[in-house]
Design an enzyme around this catalytic site. Sequence first.
Site, PDB file in Angstrom:
ATOM      1  N   TYR A 125      -9.373   5.603   7.260  1.00  0.00           N
ATOM      2  CA  TYR A 125      -9.578   5.932   8.679  1.00  0.00           C
ATOM      3  C   TYR A 125     -10.628   7.034   8.728  1.00  0.00           C
ATOM      4  CZ  TYR A 125      -5.130   3.540   9.755  1.00  0.00           C
ATOM      5  OH  TYR A 125      -4.132   2.610   9.910  1.00  0.00           O
ATOM      6  N   LYS A 171       0.769   0.303  15.119  1.00  0.00           N
ATOM      7  CA  LYS A 171       2.132   0.260  15.639  1.00  0.00           C
ATOM      8  C   LYS A 171       2.435  -0.949  16.523  1.00  0.00           C
ATOM      9  CE  LYS A 171       3.492   3.586  13.378  1.00  0.00           C
ATOM     10  NZ  LYS A 171       3.819   2.879  12.137  1.00  0.00           N
ATOM     11  N   PRO A 192      -4.526   0.544  18.557  1.00  0.00           N
ATOM     12  CA  PRO A 192      -4.198   0.097  17.187  1.00  0.00           C
ATOM     13  C   PRO A 192      -4.376   1.174  16.112  1.00  0.00           C
ATOM     14  CG  PRO A 192      -6.195  -0.963  17.996  1.00  0.00           C
ATOM     15  CD  PRO A 192      -5.648  -0.197  19.128  1.00  0.00           C
ATOM     16  N   TYR A 216       3.701   7.008  10.143  1.00  0.00           N
ATOM     17  CA  TYR A 216       2.871   5.856   9.785  1.00  0.00           C
ATOM     18  C   TYR A 216       3.711   4.743   9.153  1.00  0.00           C
ATOM     19  CZ  TYR A 216      -1.242   3.231   8.300  1.00  0.00           C
ATOM     20  OH  TYR A 216      -2.189   2.237   8.131  1.00  0.00           O
ATOM     21  N   HIS A 221       0.850  -1.198   0.000  1.00  0.00           N
ATOM     22  CA  HIS A 221       0.000   0.000   0.000  1.00  0.00           C
ATOM     23  C   HIS A 221       0.883   1.245   0.000  1.00  0.00           C
ATOM     24  CE1 HIS A 221      -4.141  -1.607   1.475  1.00  0.00           C
ATOM     25  NE2 HIS A 221      -3.600  -2.389   0.554  1.00  0.00           N
TER      26      HIS A 221
HETATM   27  P1  FAS Z   1       1.274 -11.401  21.936  1.00  0.00           P
HETATM   28  O1  FAS Z   1       0.266 -10.992  22.969  1.00  0.00           O
HETATM   29  O2  FAS Z   1       0.875 -11.456  20.511  1.00  0.00           O
HETATM   30  O3  FAS Z   1       1.843 -12.849  22.281  1.00  0.00           O
HETATM   31  C1  FAS Z   1       2.124 -13.206  23.616  1.00  0.00           C
HETATM   32  C2  FAS Z   1       2.132 -14.717  23.709  1.00  0.00           C
HETATM   33  O4  FAS Z   1       2.516 -15.062  25.036  1.00  0.00           O
HETATM   34  C3  FAS Z   1       0.768 -15.330  23.463  1.00  0.00           C
HETATM   35  O5  FAS Z   1       0.870 -16.381  22.537  1.00  0.00           O
HETATM   36  C4  FAS Z   1       0.338 -15.851  24.846  1.00  0.00           C
HETATM   37  O6  FAS Z   1      -0.379 -17.075  24.757  1.00  0.00           O
HETATM   38  C5  FAS Z   1       1.663 -16.071  25.534  1.00  0.00           C
HETATM   39  N1  FAS Z   1       1.580 -15.920  26.992  1.00  0.00           N
HETATM   40  C6  FAS Z   1       0.934 -14.952  27.684  1.00  0.00           C
HETATM   41  N2  FAS Z   1       1.096 -15.147  29.017  1.00  0.00           N
HETATM   42  C7  FAS Z   1       1.860 -16.267  29.149  1.00  0.00           C
HETATM   43  C8  FAS Z   1       2.368 -16.981  30.261  1.00  0.00           C
HETATM   44  N3  FAS Z   1       2.120 -16.579  31.521  1.00  0.00           N
HETATM   45  N4  FAS Z   1       3.100 -18.090  30.034  1.00  0.00           N
HETATM   46  C9  FAS Z   1       3.371 -18.496  28.753  1.00  0.00           C
HETATM   47  N5  FAS Z   1       2.923 -17.865  27.667  1.00  0.00           N
HETATM   48  C10 FAS Z   1       2.174 -16.758  27.863  1.00  0.00           C
HETATM   49  N6  FAS Z   1      -1.547  -4.242  16.645  1.00  0.00           N
HETATM   50  C11 FAS Z   1      -1.615  -3.605  15.459  1.00  0.00           C
HETATM   51  O7  FAS Z   1      -0.580  -3.127  14.965  1.00  0.00           O
HETATM   52  N7  FAS Z   1      -2.825  -3.487  14.800  1.00  0.00           N
HETATM   53  C12 FAS Z   1      -3.987  -4.032  15.310  1.00  0.00           C
HETATM   54  O8  FAS Z   1      -5.048  -3.917  14.710  1.00  0.00           O
HETATM   55  C13 FAS Z   1      -3.958  -4.705  16.540  1.00  0.00           C
HETATM   56  N8  FAS Z   1      -5.091  -5.276  17.078  1.00  0.00           N
HETATM   57  C14 FAS Z   1      -5.008  -5.903  18.300  1.00  0.00           C
HETATM   58  C15 FAS Z   1      -6.149  -6.504  18.901  1.00  0.00           C
HETATM   59  C16 FAS Z   1      -6.052  -7.140  20.153  1.00  0.00           C
HETATM   60  C17 FAS Z   1      -7.288  -7.757  20.789  1.00  0.00           C
HETATM   61  C18 FAS Z   1      -4.827  -7.186  20.828  1.00  0.00           C
HETATM   62  C19 FAS Z   1      -4.717  -7.831  22.193  1.00  0.00           C
HETATM   63  C20 FAS Z   1      -3.693  -6.601  20.245  1.00  0.00           C
HETATM   64  C21 FAS Z   1      -3.774  -5.977  18.973  1.00  0.00           C
HETATM   65  N9  FAS Z   1      -2.660  -5.407  18.359  1.00  0.00           N
HETATM   66  C22 FAS Z   1      -2.698  -4.778  17.168  1.00  0.00           C
HETATM   67  C23 FAS Z   1      -1.407  -5.465  18.988  1.00  0.00           C
HETATM   68  C24 FAS Z   1      -0.853  -6.836  18.724  1.00  0.00           C
HETATM   69  O9  FAS Z   1      -0.748  -7.059  17.355  1.00  0.00           O
HETATM   70  C25 FAS Z   1       0.439  -6.912  19.461  1.00  0.00           C
HETATM   71  O10 FAS Z   1       1.232  -5.758  19.242  1.00  0.00           O
HETATM   72  C26 FAS Z   1       1.228  -8.134  19.087  1.00  0.00           C
HETATM   73  O11 FAS Z   1       0.414  -9.250  19.287  1.00  0.00           O
HETATM   74  C27 FAS Z   1       2.458  -8.164  19.985  1.00  0.00           C
HETATM   75  O12 FAS Z   1       3.027  -9.389  19.846  1.00  0.00           O
HETATM   76  P2  FAS Z   1       3.712 -10.098  21.115  1.00  0.00           P
HETATM   77  O13 FAS Z   1       4.560  -9.115  21.826  1.00  0.00           O
HETATM   78  O14 FAS Z   1       4.296 -11.340  20.587  1.00  0.00           O
HETATM   79  O15 FAS Z   1       2.498 -10.421  22.135  1.00  0.00           O
HETATM   80  C1  PHB Z   2      -6.063  -4.121  10.798  1.00  0.00           C
HETATM   81  O1  PHB Z   2      -6.121  -4.423   9.601  1.00  0.00           O
HETATM   82  O2  PHB Z   2      -6.369  -4.931  11.707  1.00  0.00           O
HETATM   83  C2  PHB Z   2      -5.590  -2.735  11.190  1.00  0.00           C
HETATM   84  C3  PHB Z   2      -4.996  -1.943  10.233  1.00  0.00           C
HETATM   85  C4  PHB Z   2      -4.552  -0.671  10.587  1.00  0.00           C
HETATM   86  C5  PHB Z   2      -4.722  -0.223  11.884  1.00  0.00           C
HETATM   87  C6  PHB Z   2      -5.323  -1.038  12.850  1.00  0.00           C
HETATM   88  C7  PHB Z   2      -5.758  -2.297  12.498  1.00  0.00           C
HETATM   89  O3  PHB Z   2      -4.301   1.032  12.225  1.00  0.00           O
END
Ligand code: FAS
Ligand code: PHB
Length: 388
Positions: A199, A295, A291, A383, A72
């Site tokens: 957005y 980032k 989100p 961005y 993109h």
């Molecule tokens: P993660 O949370 O992905 O992974 C952590 C891992 O550790 C998991 O697999 C979990 O099972 C494990 N774990 C946790 N506690 C533990 C324990 N006590 N013992 C062993 N294992 C354990 N980011 C964006 O850029 N755009 C988005 O749209 C976006 N949407 C999101 C929506 C939600 C609901 C959430 C929660 C986050 C979102 N994020 C988004 C942010 C997300 O993408 C995170 O930045 C990303 O998952 C970070 O990755 P990790 O640091 O690996 O953490």
């Molecule tokens: C998504 O595709 O999940 C998404 C993309 C951009 C954002 C947040 C979420 O800023």
Amino acid sequence: MRVQVAIIGSGPSGLLLGQLLTNAGIDNVILDRVDRDYILGRIRAGVLESGTTRLLDEAGAGARMHAEGLIHDGFSLSFSGRRHRIDLKRLTGQSVTVYGQTELTHDLMDRREATGGKAIYNARNVTPHDFGGAPYVTYEKDGVTHRIDCDFIAGCDGAHGASRAAVADKGMKAFERVYPFGWLGVLADVPPVDHELIYANHIRGFALCSQRSLSRSRYYVQVGLEEKVENWSDDAFWDELRRRLPDDVAQALVTGQSLEKSIAPLRSFVAEPLRYGSLFLVGDAGHVVPPTGAKGLNLAASDVHYLFEGLRDFYLDKTDAALDAYSSRALARIWKAVRFSWSMTQLLHRFPDSGDFGQRIQEAELDYLTTSHAAQEAMAENYVGLPY
Ligand code: FAS
Ligand code: PHB
């Protein structure tokens, strides 16, 4: 078992760090409290910065992203019934890649398996110990308590993991901002409404039109914290999304049955420092961003870049400097991304105390953005991702 690095968490942070370490010949193991399928069932991020795609290539797990990811060169802001495109490519010379976190995680899991990386899933009560002295990790599986001795522990276990909990009383300072709303997200096998992301700022609340491929879309609408996902039928979601989009976009929207529907709360969080002896906080374990600025996942990648450099220098060059600099280097980039995510959230969402004045201020800032090259350049360079 003894390894050089014990990684807690098999999300993007843990898997990316684990693969870079394995490729460098540094022995590591990944532990997660759930199994692969559960992790792959979580629908999260969708936009990758070029730094993230470079790291995926460095890990040897970038092939499918290049084949299926969408490049993109810009995105649109919609407000007051009109749209304005932010031309990332012209403003920064860079693009972003739209490729779901689920796919990226799958690719890293497959790469780990292909290169014989050790991973222990369904590990219960994973606990980091003695990270001020001789570190080790314990966990329970099949009714047996196991111990893994190591040199370092990488806490890649997200916002509610054992790592952040283990350092909460070890001098950790928490910085937090909780937003008075969440995002109701829908994943559906329908073609995206536009070739890029939109957005939307609207008096009813924020909306986002995103995508996963040319046939799978991801949409969000801002909802109040009291909302429950079970109260939102697919039709109610599509109707609300349409209300928040410009007429031409609303009319072009293709709707369908949701494959996934969930509400994510929005907050900003940073833990300082990110190092506690031989334990390092990485990714969401160290910080969480709303989100809005896409980032979260990308910050996890830059943390991994800094920590991998430190561990590689420690083991291969026998120097500590990069490892000692991990926390300060990572936090410098984290805070800039936290600021950007906060500012995008402030600009695009309806706050309870906004009032008509607040709405006009947001619309004035958006209008200024459409006429100021300098303002667009500042938004675009944040961005696409600031340099590592
Ligand atoms: P993660 O949370 O992905 O992974 C952590 C891992 O550790 C998991 O697999 C979990 O099972 C494990 N774990 C946790 N506690 C533990 C324990 N006590 N013992 C062993 N294992 C354990 N980011 C964006 O850029 N755009 C988005 O749209 C976006 N949407 C999101 C929506 C939600 C609901 C959430 C929660 C986050 C979102 N994020 C988004 C942010 C997300 O993408 C995170 O930045 C990303 O998952 C970070 O990755 P990790 O640091 O690996 O953490
Ligand atoms: C998504 O595709 O999940 C998404 C993309 C951009 C954002 C947040 C979420 O800023």
